[in-house]
Design an enzyme around this catalytic site. Structure first.
Site, PDB file in Angstrom:
ATOM      1  N   LEU A 257      12.907  44.006 -36.332  1.00 31.98           N
ATOM      2  CA  LEU A 257      13.924  43.029 -36.740  1.00 31.98           C
ATOM      3  C   LEU A 257      14.808  43.581 -37.860  1.00 31.98           C
ATOM      4  O   LEU A 257      15.713  42.895 -38.332  1.00 31.98           O
ATOM      5  CB  LEU A 257      13.256  41.730 -37.225  1.00 31.98           C
ATOM      6  CG  LEU A 257      12.574  40.881 -36.147  1.00 31.98           C
ATOM      7  CD1 LEU A 257      11.741  39.776 -36.784  1.00 31.98           C
ATOM      8  CD2 LEU A 257      13.613  40.277 -35.200  1.00 31.98           C
TER       9      LEU A 257
ATOM     10  N   THR B  63       7.412  38.722 -38.599  1.00 31.51           N
ATOM     11  CA  THR B  63       7.750  37.493 -39.315  1.00 31.51           C
ATOM     12  C   THR B  63       6.565  36.532 -39.356  1.00 31.51           C
ATOM     13  O   THR B  63       5.811  36.436 -38.386  1.00 31.51           O
ATOM     14  CB  THR B  63       8.976  36.795 -38.673  1.00 31.51           C
ATOM     15  OG1 THR B  63       9.215  35.571 -39.372  1.00 31.51           O
ATOM     16  CG2 THR B  63       8.767  36.510 -37.183  1.00 31.51           C
TER      17      THR B  63
ATOM     18  N   SER C  30       0.260  56.060 -33.620  1.00 32.99           N
ATOM     19  CA  SER C  30       1.421  55.502 -34.310  1.00 32.99           C
ATOM     20  C   SER C  30       2.040  56.602 -35.157  1.00 32.99           C
ATOM     21  O   SER C  30       1.319  57.421 -35.740  1.00 32.99           O
ATOM     22  CB  SER C  30       0.976  54.327 -35.182  1.00 32.99           C
ATOM     23  OG  SER C  30       2.076  53.791 -35.868  1.00 32.99           O
ATOM     24  N   ASN C  31       3.366  56.593 -35.210  1.00 31.18           N
ATOM     25  CA  ASN C  31       4.114  57.565 -36.023  1.00 31.18           C
ATOM     26  C   ASN C  31       3.767  59.009 -35.654  1.00 31.18           C
ATOM     27  O   ASN C  31       3.676  59.877 -36.523  1.00 31.18           O
ATOM     28  CB  ASN C  31       3.848  57.319 -37.514  1.00 31.18           C
ATOM     29  CG  ASN C  31       4.172  55.892 -37.912  1.00 31.18           C
ATOM     30  OD1 ASN C  31       5.278  55.433 -37.699  1.00 31.18           O
ATOM     31  ND2 ASN C  31       3.196  55.171 -38.456  1.00 31.18           N
TER      32      ASN C  31
ATOM     33  N   TYR D 293      -3.973  46.342 -43.648  1.00 28.04           N
ATOM     34  CA  TYR D 293      -3.035  45.236 -43.901  1.00 28.04           C
ATOM     35  C   TYR D 293      -3.641  44.234 -44.872  1.00 28.04           C
ATOM     36  O   TYR D 293      -4.732  43.690 -44.638  1.00 28.04           O
ATOM     37  CB  TYR D 293      -2.610  44.549 -42.599  1.00 28.04           C
ATOM     38  CG  TYR D 293      -1.708  45.411 -41.717  1.00 28.04           C
ATOM     39  CD1 TYR D 293      -1.092  46.566 -42.217  1.00 28.04           C
ATOM     40  CD2 TYR D 293      -1.472  45.076 -40.396  1.00 28.04           C
ATOM     41  CE1 TYR D 293      -0.268  47.355 -41.423  1.00 28.04           C
ATOM     42  CE2 TYR D 293      -0.640  45.861 -39.587  1.00 28.04           C
ATOM     43  CZ  TYR D 293      -0.056  47.006 -40.111  1.00 28.04           C
ATOM     44  OH  TYR D 293       0.746  47.791 -39.318  1.00 28.04           O
TER      45      TYR D 293
ATOM     46  N   GLN E 134       3.330  53.714 -31.495  1.00 28.89           N
ATOM     47  CA  GLN E 134       4.090  52.735 -32.286  1.00 28.89           C
ATOM     48  C   GLN E 134       4.915  53.488 -33.329  1.00 28.89           C
ATOM     49  O   GLN E 134       4.366  54.237 -34.144  1.00 28.89           O
ATOM     50  CB  GLN E 134       3.122  51.759 -32.955  1.00 28.89           C
ATOM     51  CG  GLN E 134       3.805  50.561 -33.547  1.00 28.89           C
ATOM     52  CD  GLN E 134       2.828  49.556 -34.127  1.00 28.89           C
ATOM     53  OE1 GLN E 134       2.741  49.383 -35.334  1.00 28.89           O
ATOM     54  NE2 GLN E 134       2.071  48.875 -33.275  1.00 28.89           N
TER      55      GLN E 134
ATOM     56  N   ASP F 266      -1.153  42.780 -33.257  1.00 24.61           N
ATOM     57  CA  ASP F 266      -1.242  44.111 -33.861  1.00 24.61           C
ATOM     58  C   ASP F 266      -1.779  44.020 -35.289  1.00 24.61           C
ATOM     59  O   ASP F 266      -1.218  43.311 -36.127  1.00 24.61           O
ATOM     60  CB  ASP F 266       0.165  44.741 -33.887  1.00 24.61           C
ATOM     61  CG  ASP F 266       0.178  46.094 -34.574  1.00 24.61           C
ATOM     62  OD1 ASP F 266      -0.338  47.063 -33.991  1.00 24.61           O
ATOM     63  OD2 ASP F 266       0.703  46.194 -35.713  1.00 24.61           O
TER      64      ASP F 266
ATOM     65  N   ARG G  50      11.057  31.519 -36.637  1.00 21.00           N
ATOM     66  CA  ARG G  50      11.558  32.843 -36.284  1.00 21.00           C
ATOM     67  C   ARG G  50      10.728  33.461 -35.158  1.00 21.00           C
ATOM     68  O   ARG G  50      11.240  34.216 -34.339  1.00 21.00           O
ATOM     69  CB  ARG G  50      11.604  33.753 -37.511  1.00 21.00           C
ATOM     70  CG  ARG G  50      12.735  34.724 -37.395  1.00 21.00           C
ATOM     71  CD  ARG G  50      13.008  35.671 -38.539  1.00 21.00           C
ATOM     72  NE  ARG G  50      12.765  35.287 -39.882  1.00 21.00           N
ATOM     73  CZ  ARG G  50      13.598  34.573 -40.648  1.00 21.00           C
ATOM     74  NH1 ARG G  50      14.723  34.127 -40.141  1.00 21.00           N
ATOM     75  NH2 ARG G  50      13.293  34.293 -41.893  1.00 21.00           N
TER      76      ARG G  50
END
Ligand SMILES: NC(=O)c1ccc[n+]([C@@H]2O[C@H](COP(=O)([O-])OP(=O)(O)OC[C@H]3O[C@@H](n4cnc5c(N)ncnc54)[C@H](OP(=O)(O)O)[C@@H]3O)[C@@H](O)[C@H]2O)c1
Length: 325
Positions: free
Chosen positions: A234, A290, A164-165, A63, A186, A58, A295
């Site tokens: 998470l 993460t 998304s949202n 980002y 999402q 994703d 993890r």
């Protein structure tokens, strides 16, 4: 990775239930260029995710200001064969503030087209499996947007679309003009962000006016075979070891029960926190953010968790901190 049948399997049979979220790749969110160590990190993360059975990645154009996609694209340039085992999604529609404008949303033809070109270029790919509209733009021009998306699909640059949202009404509105079904929504959902469940169980009961989840969105997605993806899944590790020391009674009690279940199932605490989402009948895909390799592996243990109804409700009620109505 998992034998669970997900809504998204109709289009992507190899999709894993866990999605790897690339927001943490590429270094800082400023204008500093990425370094070789950021590419190395992306390579390790991608390899660990794939080894752990994770096949969906994703992204979003924003980002780390495009650097997450760039370092990912560098890895694909060095190892083109990795692309074959991947389903790649990215998002567009959010614009950063600049000298004259505030941060804003933009679903215009110019911006969406420009954004998709940038995504393909940065990722070093010719075809994006899924494009998600990152956040609803109040100034949406439905005809302009859907024509743009339909053209992107017809050109082969984008395979499918998601959102998304967005709530169910925004999805239904958008769907009218699209040539293919919306595949994904999402949203923030987790053991620490329970609005997606509370909005359903509080019907007819005086509730918490701060609930920000639009009732019916889960059911709309399930009815229309839209894959739900959970960001923030998470809860930033709130219910892991650190939660055992929390001064918040609900967080501490939830963390203690998460630790107990982790011991009972012989898995990590992350696997239990994600297992809470997995147990929901919508077959939610957790999007894990993460960058810690151990993890990532710990998250993949989610596949060994199948919470009972009683275990699931105990987690839900402990984390709510208040009994159900
Ligand atoms: N659609 C949207 O609007 C939206 C918004 C935000 C995010 N996303 C997507 O969702 C993905 C995940 O979002 P997210 O990063 O906010 O959520 P997340 O996966 O719940 O949280 C990840 C963060 O929590 C930390 N963390 C997790 N478990 C931990 C533990 N046991 N102990 C200590 N720290 C722990 C991680 O640190 P370490 O790296 O050290 O493990 C990382 O900083 C993103 O990568 C992005 O792809 C989408």
């Amino acid at each position: 990775m998992s034998s669970t049948k997900l809504p998204i399997h109709a289009q992507f049979p190899t999709a894993s239930q866990i999605v790897y979220g690339c927001m943490g790749l590429g270094g800082s969110w400023d204008d500093q260029p990425y370094q070789a160590n950021h590419v190395a990190q992306a390579q390790q993360v991608i390899e660990t995710a794939l080894e752990s059975g994770i096949t969906i990645f994703d992204h979003a154009d924003i980002y780390t200001r495009g650097k997450a996609e760039k370092v990912f694209g560098e890895v694909l340039k060095q190892q083109p064969s990795l692309r074959d085992g991947m389903i790649i999604q990215s998002k567009c529609g959010i614009r950063f503030m600049d000298e004259t404008n505030p941060g804003r949303y933009d679903f215009s033809k110019e911006w969406v087209t420009h954004s998709v070109e940038g995504i393909l270029q940065r990722l070093n790919i010719e075809h994006l499996d899924m494009l998600l509209l990152h956040r609803p733009d109040p100034l949406i021009d439905l005809e302009e947007l859907t024509q743009t998306l339909n053209q992107l699909q017809a050109s082969g640059k984008v395979g499918h679309f998601g959102v998304s949202n967005m709530n169910l009404h925004q999805m239904a509105y958008l769907q009218q003009g699209l040539n293919s079904p919306i595949l994904v929504n999402q949203l923030e959902m987790s053991l620490g962000k329970l609005d997606f469940l509370n909005s359903g169980v509080m019907v007819g009961t005086q509730g918490d006016e701060r609930n920000d989840f639009t009732s019916g969105t889960l059911e709309y997605c399930q009815t229309n075979k839209v894959q739900l993806q959970a960001w923030g899944c998470l809860a930033q590790g709130r219910f892991a070891e650190q939660g055992l020391q929390s001064s918040d009674d609900a967080v501490r009690a939830t963390s203690e029960y998460v630790a107990q279940l982790a011991a009972d199932y012989g898995v990590s605490s992350e696997a239990i926190v994600l297992g809470f989402l997995k147990r929901h009948p919508a077959n939610i895909q957790p999007v894990i953010g993460t960058t810690n390799l151990d993890r990532i592996r710990a998250c993949a243990q989610m596949n060994h968790v199948d919470l009972t109804r009683e275990q699931w409700y105990k987690l839900f009620v402990l984390s709510r901190g208040v009994a159900l109505p």
